[in-house]
Design an enzyme around this catalytic site. Structure first.
Site, PDB file in Angstrom:
ATOM      1  CG  HIS A  74      -4.449   0.573   4.833  1.00  0.00           C
ATOM      2  ND1 HIS A  74      -4.016  -0.094   3.712  1.00  0.00           N
ATOM      3  CD2 HIS A  74      -5.564   1.263   4.448  1.00  0.00           C
ATOM      4  CE1 HIS A  74      -4.823   0.168   2.699  1.00  0.00           C
ATOM      5  NE2 HIS A  74      -5.766   0.999   3.118  1.00  0.00           N
TER       6      HIS A  74
ATOM      7  CG  ASP B 129      -8.145   2.598   1.210  1.00  0.00           C
ATOM      8  OD1 ASP B 129      -7.274   1.901   0.660  1.00  0.00           O
ATOM      9  OD2 ASP B 129      -8.691   2.270   2.286  1.00  0.00           O
TER      10      ASP B 129
ATOM     11  CB  CYS C 295      -0.965   0.010   1.186  1.00  0.00           C
ATOM     12  SG  CYS C 295      -0.184  -0.212   2.801  1.00  0.00           S
TER      13      CYS C 295
END
Length: 242
Positions: free
Chosen positions: A99, A117, A42
């Site tokens: 994250h 996201d 990520c």
């Protein structure tokens, strides 16, 4: 990032509200598929997303001054987030070790800050208030081990200083925990080859004590940005100016 076994917390009793419809009919934002995405990487996905938002003129300024990279984690490296595509549960909850997302602070005071996201099943991009309510779920009572902290880094600084040779994605035997991207590893402009751990190590000791102007302004000068709690996150973006 890697997912962990989710033993706690139990699933929320309330149902998930449907994603809001995109209201900008004339110039809708790009689909998530428009951006590079490698599962479990990520931090690199957001790095490339920020660069593309700038290149495609989706950021207000070409240097990405309206963009902020946000690392979510805690001391225990276990954070629950809802509405995540990688989840195997109906409510979309998953326990990540960390994250990373991008939050765009619109210059128009009447426009909502937006969350980009690539791992979320919500509207893309998603209004910050909706993302907090549906993904962070501050109203859901969590054990203290699952408390989440947010490192907010100004995108121009992140694009200059971030580096990853992906060593954090290997097990003790040197095998990949998750297959790496096919493109070359990201090297910082000063030649640094790896500093992901500096961004994803978060603790309560780093939290801003208040959201006064002098503390807020630090996000524009500090390589590692500032750290806020989940109760401060929305307030931070309502007060910050750029």
């Amino acid at each position: 990032m890697t997912s962990l076994n989710l033993e706690r917390p139990s699933s929320p009793s309330s149902s998930i509200n449907p994603p809001q419809e995109v209201t900008e009919k004339k110039n809708p934002p790009p689909e998530a598929s428009h951006f590079q995405h490698t599962p479990n990487y990520c931090e690199e996905n957001v790095y490339l997303l920020c660069k593309k938002l700038c290149e495609d003129s989706l950021a207000a300024d070409s240097d990405g001054s309206d963009l902020f990279v946000v690392f979510i984690s805690n001391e225990k490296k276990q954070i629950p987030l809802w509405n995540q595509k990688a989840s195997q549960r109906a409510d979309g909850v998953i326990l990540w070790d960390y994250h990373v997302i991008c939050i765009q602070k619109r210059k128009d005071e009447n426009s909502s800050s937006m969350v980009w996201d690539l791992d979320s099943s919500l509207q893309f991009p998603c209004p910050l208030a909706t993302y907090i309510a549906e993904t962070i779920r501050p109203s859901f009572k969590l054990f203290s081990d699952f408390q989440r902290f947010f490192r907010i880094v100004h995108a121009p600084l992140f694009l200059q200083y971030f580096a990853s040779d992906r060593r954090h994605m290997k097990d003790p035997a040197g095998n990949w925990v998750s297959e790496p991207p096919s493109y070359e590893a990201i090297v910082a402009k000063d030649g640094t080859v790896h500093n992901v751990n500096e961004y994803m190590d978060l603790s309560s000791a780093e939290l801003l004590k208040n959201l006064e102007a002098d503390e807020l302004s630090a996000v524009f000068t500090q390589k590692l940005g500032v750290v806020v709690s989940e109760s401060q996150l929305e307030d931070f973006f309502s007060k910050i100016s750029h």
